[in-house]
Design an enzyme around this catalytic site. Structure first.
Site, short mmCIF file in Angstrom:
data_model
loop_
_atom_site.label_atom_id
_atom_site.label_comp_id
_atom_site.label_asym_id
_atom_site.label_seq_id
_atom_site.Cartn_x
_atom_site.Cartn_y
_atom_site.Cartn_z
N SER A 1 0.75 -1.28 0.11
CA SER A 1 -0.37 -0.34 0.49
C SER A 1 0.65 1.30 -0.13
O SER A 1 1.60 1.37 0.83
CB SER A 1 -1.12 -0.16 1.21
OG SER A 1 -1.63 -1.21 1.44
N CYS B 1 -8.05 18.36 -5.76
CA CYS B 1 -8.81 19.53 -5.84
C CYS B 1 -7.90 21.04 -6.70
O CYS B 1 -6.75 20.66 -6.10
CB CYS B 1 -9.04 19.75 -4.53
SG CYS B 1 -10.01 18.68 -3.18
N HIS C 1 -3.01 0.30 -3.16
CA HIS C 1 -3.19 -1.25 -3.03
C HIS C 1 -3.38 -1.92 -4.77
O HIS C 1 -3.56 -2.13 -4.81
CB HIS C 1 -4.17 -0.83 -1.62
CG HIS C 1 -4.86 -0.22 -1.20
ND1 HIS C 1 -4.14 0.23 -0.30
CD2 HIS C 1 -5.71 0.85 -1.36
CE1 HIS C 1 -4.36 1.64 0.60
NE2 HIS C 1 -5.12 2.05 -0.54
N GLU D 1 -2.97 18.86 -2.64
CA GLU D 1 -4.38 18.70 -3.81
C GLU D 1 -5.38 18.04 -2.85
O GLU D 1 -6.68 17.59 -4.16
CB GLU D 1 -4.00 19.14 -5.41
CG GLU D 1 -3.37 19.83 -5.86
CD GLU D 1 -1.49 19.42 -5.78
OE1 GLU D 1 -1.24 21.00 -5.82
OE2 GLU D 1 -1.42 19.02 -5.09
N SER D 2 -5.08 16.73 -2.54
CA SER D 2 -5.69 15.45 -2.06
C SER D 2 -4.61 14.38 -2.15
O SER D 2 -3.91 14.60 -1.25
CB SER D 2 -7.08 15.37 -2.69
OG SER D 2 -7.71 14.53 -1.87
#
Length: 124
Positions: free
Chosen positions: A60, A88, A73, A67-68
């Site tokens: 992972s 974003c 995974h 921005e986010s």
């Protein structure tokens, strides 16, 4: 004006029959995420990764970007991976990051979904 609104773009999907040499390599996956963030005009804040053993083992990788986020995974035993890219801001492009990650993991086939996470209607 769009500058005063949230422009959210979320691209996510499932990758089947991935290259396990890449999907099982924690360091390679971290580098892929770093490069994907750069291509997508995202600013990396921090990246974390974990490698898991056992039948459902895999890797992972989670990247926090201004921005986010980007998340991968993998499940090596199943040659399967999920990819999640959420941004974003009007300047970032999650499609570029998603496409780069898909090319790196070389799945035989994959699904992709897009969600408009904006505070107003947004068209790609």
């Amino acid at each position: 004006m769009t500058e005063d609104k949230v422009v959210g773009k979320h691209v996510y999907g499932n990758l089947y029959e991935i290259d396990v040499e890449v999907g099982g390599d924690e360091n390679k996956l971290k580098q892929i995420v770093i490069e994907a963030a750069e291509l997508a005009n995202m600013s990396l804040v921090e990246i974390k990764s974990w490698s898991f053993g056992g039948k459902k083992g895999g890797v992972s990788v989670i990247a926090l970007v201004v921005e986010s986020h980007i998340a991968i995974h993998t499940w090596v035993e199943y040659r399967y991976a999920t990819v999640d890219v959420y941004t974003c801001g009007a300047r970032s492009d999650p499609w570029k990051a998603f496409d780069y990650i898909v090319k790196a993991l070389k799945p035989k086939y994959y699904t992709v979904n897009f969600a408009d996470r904006s505070s107003f209607g947004f068209i790609r």
